[in-house]
Motif scaffolding. Structure first.
Motif, PDB file in Angstrom:
ATOM      1  N   PRO A 106      -3.997  -1.058  -0.779  1.00 34.02           N
ATOM      2  CA  PRO A 106      -3.267  -2.297  -1.108  1.00 34.02           C
ATOM      3  C   PRO A 106      -1.817  -2.025  -1.518  1.00 34.02           C
ATOM      4  O   PRO A 106      -1.523  -0.980  -2.092  1.00 34.02           O
ATOM      5  CB  PRO A 106      -4.047  -2.866  -2.301  1.00 34.02           C
ATOM      6  N   LYS A 107      -0.949  -2.997  -1.234  1.00 34.10           N
ATOM      7  CA  LYS A 107       0.499  -2.863  -1.445  1.00 34.10           C
ATOM      8  C   LYS A 107       0.869  -2.477  -2.879  1.00 34.10           C
ATOM      9  O   LYS A 107       1.694  -1.595  -3.098  1.00 34.10           O
ATOM     10  CB  LYS A 107       1.184  -4.199  -1.115  1.00 34.10           C
ATOM     11  N   ASP A 108       0.272  -3.159  -3.848  1.00 34.78           N
ATOM     12  CA  ASP A 108       0.590  -2.880  -5.263  1.00 34.78           C
ATOM     13  C   ASP A 108       0.284  -1.434  -5.617  1.00 34.78           C
ATOM     14  O   ASP A 108       1.050  -0.771  -6.308  1.00 34.78           O
ATOM     15  CB  ASP A 108      -0.256  -3.761  -6.203  1.00 34.78           C
ATOM     16  N   GLU A 109      -0.871  -1.002  -5.127  1.00 29.43           N
ATOM     17  CA  GLU A 109      -1.319   0.365  -5.405  1.00 29.43           C
ATOM     18  C   GLU A 109      -0.349   1.380  -4.758  1.00 29.43           C
ATOM     19  O   GLU A 109       0.001   2.384  -5.368  1.00 29.43           O
ATOM     20  CB  GLU A 109      -2.747   0.521  -4.855  1.00 29.43           C
ATOM     21  N   ILE A 110       0.077   1.086  -3.527  1.00 24.57           N
ATOM     22  CA  ILE A 110       1.036   1.967  -2.854  1.00 24.57           C
ATOM     23  C   ILE A 110       2.314   2.072  -3.675  1.00 24.57           C
ATOM     24  O   ILE A 110       2.814   3.167  -3.935  1.00 24.57           O
ATOM     25  CB  ILE A 110       1.370   1.448  -1.430  1.00 24.57           C
ATOM     26  N   LYS A 111       2.817   0.935  -4.119  1.00 25.29           N
ATOM     27  CA  LYS A 111       4.071   0.937  -4.884  1.00 25.29           C
ATOM     28  C   LYS A 111       3.910   1.746  -6.169  1.00 25.29           C
ATOM     29  O   LYS A 111       4.775   2.536  -6.541  1.00 25.29           O
ATOM     30  CB  LYS A 111       4.495  -0.494  -5.204  1.00 25.29           C
ATOM     31  N   ARG A 112       2.780   1.552  -6.816  1.00 25.58           N
ATOM     32  CA  ARG A 112       2.526   2.267  -8.066  1.00 25.58           C
ATOM     33  C   ARG A 112       2.536   3.785  -7.825  1.00 25.58           C
ATOM     34  O   ARG A 112       3.182   4.538  -8.538  1.00 25.58           O
ATOM     35  CB  ARG A 112       1.175   1.838  -8.648  1.00 25.58           C
ATOM     36  N   ARG A 113       1.853   4.212  -6.769  1.00 27.66           N
ATOM     37  CA  ARG A 113       1.749   5.650  -6.492  1.00 27.66           C
ATOM     38  C   ARG A 113       3.087   6.242  -6.060  1.00 27.66           C
ATOM     39  O   ARG A 113       3.446   7.352  -6.438  1.00 27.66           O
ATOM     40  CB  ARG A 113       0.702   5.909  -5.411  1.00 27.66           C
ATOM     41  N   VAL A 114       3.834   5.499  -5.218  1.00 30.23           N
ATOM     42  CA  VAL A 114       5.135   6.006  -4.761  1.00 30.23           C
ATOM     43  C   VAL A 114       6.092   6.112  -5.956  1.00 30.23           C
ATOM     44  O   VAL A 114       6.796   7.116  -6.113  1.00 30.23           O
ATOM     45  CB  VAL A 114       5.725   5.105  -3.653  1.00 30.23           C
ATOM     46  N   ASP A 115       6.093   5.095  -6.812  1.00 28.71           N
ATOM     47  CA  ASP A 115       6.981   5.136  -7.981  1.00 28.71           C
ATOM     48  C   ASP A 115       6.629   6.300  -8.897  1.00 28.71           C
ATOM     49  O   ASP A 115       7.503   6.990  -9.419  1.00 28.71           O
ATOM     50  CB  ASP A 115       6.907   3.809  -8.764  1.00 28.71           C
ATOM     51  N   GLU A 116       5.346   6.520  -9.073  1.00 31.76           N
ATOM     52  CA  GLU A 116       4.906   7.606  -9.950  1.00 31.76           C
ATOM     53  C   GLU A 116       5.332   8.968  -9.379  1.00 31.76           C
ATOM     54  O   GLU A 116       5.878   9.816 -10.095  1.00 31.76           O
ATOM     55  CB  GLU A 116       3.382   7.545 -10.125  1.00 31.76           C
ATOM     56  N   ALA A 117       5.095   9.162  -8.070  1.00 27.31           N
ATOM     57  CA  ALA A 117       5.470  10.439  -7.438  1.00 27.31           C
ATOM     58  C   ALA A 117       6.985  10.614  -7.467  1.00 27.31           C
ATOM     59  O   ALA A 117       7.493  11.712  -7.739  1.00 27.31           O
ATOM     60  CB  ALA A 117       4.955  10.487  -6.003  1.00 27.31           C
ATOM     61  N   ALA A 118       7.728   9.521  -7.213  1.00 25.22           N
ATOM     62  CA  ALA A 118       9.197   9.590  -7.222  1.00 25.22           C
ATOM     63  C   ALA A 118       9.677   9.971  -8.612  1.00 25.22           C
ATOM     64  O   ALA A 118      10.627  10.752  -8.770  1.00 25.22           O
ATOM     65  CB  ALA A 118       9.780   8.243  -6.799  1.00 25.22           C
ATOM     66  N   ASP A 119       8.993   9.459  -9.616  1.00 24.46           N
ATOM     67  CA  ASP A 119       9.343   9.766 -10.999  1.00 24.46           C
ATOM     68  C   ASP A 119       9.111  11.255 -11.289  1.00 24.46           C
ATOM     69  O   ASP A 119       9.976  11.945 -11.825  1.00 24.46           O
ATOM     70  CB  ASP A 119       8.487   8.869 -11.903  1.00 24.46           C
ATOM     71  N   ILE A 120       7.943  11.740 -10.902  1.00 24.15           N
ATOM     72  CA  ILE A 120       7.611  13.151 -11.132  1.00 24.15           C
ATOM     73  C   ILE A 120       8.639  14.059 -10.465  1.00 24.15           C
ATOM     74  O   ILE A 120       9.058  15.068 -11.015  1.00 24.15           O
ATOM     75  CB  ILE A 120       6.203  13.483 -10.554  1.00 24.15           C
TER      76      ILE A 120
END
Ligand SMILES: Nc1ncnc2c1ncn2[C@@H]1O[C@H](COP(=O)(O)OP(=O)(O)O)[C@@H](O)[C@H]1O
Ligand SMILES: [Mg+2]
Length: 351
Positions: A106-120
């Motif tokens: 799902p879109k929300d989940e994708i955004k959450r994961r991409v933001d988290e990885a980008a942050d790391i």
């Protein structure tokens, strides 16, 4: 329990055998480095674990399941390549989310994961850029981000830093280590660079000509190499290896030079062997072996000194001390407790 297990794994292309009888356990959360010279079969082995290459013999188990016939996409592994393999026409965010979109996350989940990885990975400000607008190090980070968002069971890296300049390579080496400490995922990392292997691995597996030469923790391989190949592959500058024959308490070289053997070595006079001494285990001494300085390479805190004893060239690493000059005459001693002896025919270690 082992996370990934290889049992007697082999690979042939027609009659050409490129990997033979590889058995190996990788523990959950372990950082395993496969190291060896170019062409020894590292990438092939990694691709077999990933499911990108068939195996010709043996068994591969992931999380307790035999995966010999399981397609790559079902293995739950994420691979990072030397070439980065980014989609050139996609922005960073889309490169990172592509696999998740395909998998119907799902879109929300994708955004959450991409933001988290980008942050790391410190990629937050680059998400709208195209790969060609990034430096080499940033591209490699995007490739890692793409692996992280998938939250895989294990990470596989194939020489991910080889295209970066020396300074960036050291920095990214640290970043990958930190990432591993943070995520705690089983990681298999392929490199031809012994320094990367030494600095990153929990366990190093030394491959040569499609076979495992030795595996173990980095310092174990450094201190207790089981054969000449491992002794000379691990360690920098390379270990000095000198051929000679036992003559009472010394090893006599062909040119008459005599090198001290460890006390109580128990070897018969006349036995031929290879004498290994690391450059770090040679020191200046008041009495001992006469040597001529041929070349000095300052490295900052230390200097690599090429010496000649009679007609034999060796390297010594000298710590804090005045810079030596070529042409100088020295007296040196060897730390005999650290001398490594090898059979001159088999190359195997003599204990
Ligand atoms: N598709 C192929 N067909 C035939 N030989 C191959 C193929 N792929 C790799 N090899 C050979 O297998 C050996 C190991 O290759 P590789 O795994 O790429 O080594 P490394 O990654 O350690 O440099 C090499 O000798 C290479 O030429
Ligand atoms: Mg390779």
């Amino acid at each position: 329990m082992s996370e990934i297990e290889l049992r007697n794994v082999g690979k042939s292309y027609g009659s050409l055998s490129v990997l033979d009888d590889i058995s190996l356990d990788m523990g959950s959360g372990e950082f395993v480095v496969l190291v060896g010279p170019s062409g020894c079969g590292k990438s092939t082995l990694l691709r077999m674990i990933a499911g990108l290459e068939d195996i010709s013999a043996g068994e591969i188990t992931i999380g307790g399941r035999i995966v010999n016939d399981m397609p790559a996409k079902e293995r739950d592994l994420a691979m990072v390549f030397q070439s980065y393999a980014l989609y050139p026409h996609m922005k960073v965010a889309d490169n990172m989310s592509f696999a998740l979109k395909l998998a119907g996350v799902p879109k929300d989940e994708i955004k959450r994961r991409v933001d988290e990885a980008a942050d790391i990975l410190g990629l937050g400000h680059l998400l709208e850029r195209l790969p060609r607008e990034l430096s080499g190090g940033q591209r490699q980070r995007v490739a890692m981000g793409r692996a992280i968002v998938r939250d895989p069971r294990a990470f596989l890296f194939d020489e991910p830093l080889s295209n970066l300049d020396a300074k960036l390579r050291v920095k990214m080496r640290g970043e990958i280590k930190k990432l591993h400490q943070r995520l705690g995922k089983t990681t298999i990392y392929v490199t031809h660079d012994q320094t990367e292997a030494m600095t990153m691995a929990d366990k190093i597996v030394v491959l040569n000509g499609g076979k495992i030469e030795q595996m173990g923790p980095p310092l174990e391989l450094y201190k207790n190499p089981q054969n000449l190949f491992v002794a000379s592959f691990i360690g920098s500058p390379e270990i000095n290896l000198l051929r000679g024959e036992v003559d009472s308490q010394a090893l006599k070289l062909a040119d008459g030079a005599r090198l001290p053997l460890p006390p109580g070595h128990g070897l018969a006079d006349g036995r031929k062997l290879v004498y290994g001494i690391r450059p770090q285990h040679i020191h200046l001494a008041d009495s001992g072996i006469a040597a001529d300085v041929m070349l000095v390479e300052p490295t900052g805190d230390a200097q690599d000194v090429m010496l000649r004893i009679e007609t034999t060239d060796i390297t010594m690493v000298l710590g804090e001390s005045a810079l030596l000059q070529s042409g100088a005459k020295l007296t040196i001693g060897f730390d005999t407790a650290n001398v490594l002896l090898f059979d001159d025919k088999t190359g195997g270690r003599i204990q």
